[in-house]
Design an enzyme around this catalytic site. Sequence first.
Site, PDB file in Angstrom:
ATOM      1  NE  ARG A  19      -1.997  -1.329   3.648  1.00 33.00           N
ATOM      2  CZ  ARG A  19      -2.207  -1.338   4.677  1.00 33.00           C
ATOM      3  NH1 ARG A  19      -3.574  -1.011   5.189  1.00 33.00           N
ATOM      4  NH2 ARG A  19      -1.415  -1.524   5.675  1.00 33.00           N
ATOM      5  CG  ASN A  37      -3.581  -4.541   3.203  1.00 32.32           C
ATOM      6  OD1 ASN A  37      -3.025  -4.637   2.096  1.00 32.32           O
ATOM      7  ND2 ASN A  37      -2.831  -4.545   4.682  1.00 32.32           N
TER       8      ASN A  37
END
Length: 94
Positions: A19, A37
């Site tokens: 990320r 996620n």
Amino acid sequence: MKVRTTVLVRGRVQGVAFRHHTARTAALHNVSGWVRNLADGSVEACFEGEEDDVRAMVQWCRRGPEAARVDELIEKAGQYTGECTGFSIRYSDE
């Protein structure tokens, strides 16, 4: 032309700063959107911007950061909305 693409990335993509690196790479390409996620261990991201920049992000996601292992990438084109300002990391089902 402005476009929107959502990707689902499967493999070893959590716990490897996927990320964080996605957000940094999006800033380099002037792409708006988000990344998060998912509970199944995958990563989902949405990109909005100029077509070439969004394509570059999708290509980057096919390999991810150095510690990642991408086994599968599912890409879904959508309609550009302009709803995203900047790029964010989401930490829940926002």
